[in-house]
Design a protein around this motif. Sequence first.
Motif, PDB file in Angstrom:
ATOM      1  N   PRO A  32       0.798  -1.232   0.000  1.00 57.82           N
ATOM      2  CA  PRO A  32       0.000   0.000   0.000  1.00 57.82           C
ATOM      3  C   PRO A  32       0.825   1.273   0.000  1.00 57.82           C
ATOM      4  N   GLU A  33       1.975   1.275   0.682  1.00 57.05           N
ATOM      5  CA  GLU A  33       2.790   2.497   0.713  1.00 57.05           C
ATOM      6  C   GLU A  33       3.427   2.772  -0.647  1.00 57.05           C
ATOM      7  N   TYR A  34       3.687   1.708  -1.402  1.00 64.65           N
ATOM      8  CA  TYR A  34       4.205   1.910  -2.752  1.00 64.65           C
ATOM      9  C   TYR A  34       3.136   2.514  -3.663  1.00 64.65           C
ATOM     10  N   ILE A  35       1.913   2.026  -3.510  1.00 61.58           N
ATOM     11  CA  ILE A  35       0.809   2.548  -4.310  1.00 61.58           C
ATOM     12  C   ILE A  35       0.604   4.037  -4.039  1.00 61.58           C
ATOM     13  N   SER A  36       0.754   4.423  -2.777  1.00 59.76           N
ATOM     14  CA  SER A  36       0.476   5.820  -2.413  1.00 59.76           C
ATOM     15  C   SER A  36       1.649   6.763  -2.630  1.00 59.76           C
ATOM     16  N   THR A  37       2.884   6.265  -2.507  1.00 57.91           N
ATOM     17  CA  THR A  37       4.047   7.166  -2.583  1.00 57.91           C
ATOM     18  C   THR A  37       5.034   6.814  -3.688  1.00 57.91           C
ATOM     19  N   GLY A  38       5.005   5.598  -4.187  1.00 59.43           N
ATOM     20  CA  GLY A  38       5.985   5.172  -5.185  1.00 59.43           C
ATOM     21  C   GLY A  38       7.320   4.794  -4.596  1.00 59.43           C
ATOM     22  N   GLU A  39       7.420   4.812  -3.271  1.00 55.96           N
ATOM     23  CA  GLU A  39       8.689   4.492  -2.617  1.00 55.96           C
ATOM     24  C   GLU A  39       8.766   3.008  -2.292  1.00 55.96           C
ATOM     25  N   LEU A  40       9.888   2.398  -2.666  1.00 55.77           N
ATOM     26  CA  LEU A  40      10.122   0.981  -2.424  1.00 55.77           C
ATOM     27  C   LEU A  40      11.105   0.796  -1.279  1.00 55.77           C
ATOM     28  N   THR A  41      10.804  -0.156  -0.409  1.00 46.02           N
ATOM     29  CA  THR A  41      11.714  -0.542   0.659  1.00 46.02           C
ATOM     30  C   THR A  41      11.744  -2.062   0.711  1.00 46.02           C
ATOM     31  N   ALA A  42      12.624  -2.595   1.554  1.00 49.24           N
ATOM     32  CA  ALA A  42      12.667  -4.047   1.733  1.00 49.24           C
ATOM     33  C   ALA A  42      11.321  -4.565   2.240  1.00 49.24           C
ATOM     34  N   LYS A  43      10.637  -3.753   3.033  1.00 49.44           N
ATOM     35  CA  LYS A  43       9.339  -4.169   3.562  1.00 49.44           C
ATOM     36  C   LYS A  43       8.268  -4.227   2.462  1.00 49.44           C
ATOM     37  N   SER A  44       8.494  -3.524   1.357  1.00 52.52           N
ATOM     38  CA  SER A  44       7.592  -3.649   0.204  1.00 52.52           C
ATOM     39  C   SER A  44       7.688  -5.063  -0.369  1.00 52.52           C
ATOM     40  N   ASP A  45       8.914  -5.587  -0.433  1.00 55.73           N
ATOM     41  CA  ASP A  45       9.113  -6.966  -0.878  1.00 55.73           C
ATOM     42  C   ASP A  45       8.438  -7.955   0.066  1.00 55.73           C
ATOM     43  N   VAL A  46       8.517  -7.673   1.366  1.00 53.70           N
ATOM     44  CA  VAL A  46       7.903  -8.558   2.360  1.00 53.70           C
ATOM     45  C   VAL A  46       6.394  -8.640   2.133  1.00 53.70           C
ATOM     46  N   TYR A  47       5.771  -7.498   1.844  1.00 53.07           N
ATOM     47  CA  TYR A  47       4.334  -7.490   1.566  1.00 53.07           C
ATOM     48  C   TYR A  47       4.023  -8.370   0.355  1.00 53.07           C
TER      49      TYR A  47
END
Length: 388
Positions: free
Chosen positions: A267-282
């Motif tokens: 969801p944070e990628y959808i809203s901000t476009g920012e990728l983190t390691a936790k995006s991969d976890v999701y």
Amino acid sequence: MYWREHDATGYNSNFHKSPLCSCPDHLFASSLASNVSNNTTHSTVPSGISSLGSLPTHHRTEGEIFSSPNLKAFSFKELKNATKNFRPDTLLGEGDFGCVFKGWIDETTLTASRPGSGIAVAIKNLKPNGFQGREDWLTEVNNLGQLSHPNLVLLIGYCTEGENRFLVHEFMPRGSLESHLFRRGAQPLTWEIRMKVAVGAAKGLTFLHEAKSQVIYGDFRSAKILLDADYNAKLSYIGLANASPTRDNYDTHVATVFMGVQGYAAPEYISTGELTAKSDVYSFGVVLLELLSGRRAMDYYSNNGIRCSLVDWAKPYLGNKRKLFSIMDTKLGGQYPQKGAYTVATLALLCLNPEAKARPKMSAVLVTLEKLESAAKPGTKYTETESL
């Protein structure tokens, strides 16, 4: 932001043959990381290829990328010979980025060989006007050319002759996880194999996240998990998550050119476009849902008459031991440990937490999955009365 259409670069999953692809005249042509890396996985890898460690912390020129001693610079003629002039029956699949062909090369010299001799390779080309641009292609060459791990698909070499852009990877004979889960007529994966695949994919992500220079996969999904002959999982196409290695913003993780696949994105990628390691976890949590339910993340489901995603549809069942069975993949035929399934469901819930900081690290996810894999013994018969 807009969503990329699903591609079939996992070769054998729902591809279509195109005259553009089949006709050669139109060819567009950390301690944990160490422990994971030391865990061997059987694979046919060319003896002429050595392995490297992590990515450099500085951006690299094209010359530095192409001069890597770990990669072979193939000529276009060599690739034509390896695929018998890109014969239509060598076409494995087509995606947004281009087509993938099967070829054969000598294991030692890496020169083209007769079909059935030497080792099989997957040869992926780049469409001149396709989704993947030259900078992204360079990023993939840069990343895979320097990262070596049993759970990453090995990049053997490339071709950058004229307008042609090709990558030569090790061939994964069982194709993608997506294909095994969703292709009509596919042999159902047993619980034991599903756990093996989950562990392999988790090892690959853990290695990337724990590398000296962290790599965020950014597009993790079942189509990107490829399987070898023994169902060992390897991650394919590691390119778009980081900025281009030839640009000054190499160390940033804001996806300016990356477009994810709906259903897997955090969801944070959808809203901000920012990728983190936790995006991969999701995204990994979404794949766990696919392994449990046998349902596609990109499809829509009905929850009390309301159209929703797989995640929203499945969440009410994941934390309930008695209701979980109602979303389990019927192709398993009830042959799975209820305690193990509930543990995977609980783990998926943790990975799918809306708050990125609350999600576990992939290293912690891996520890749990390895315990489940150890407990999943091939040939075990499970009963519906198994105690929870």
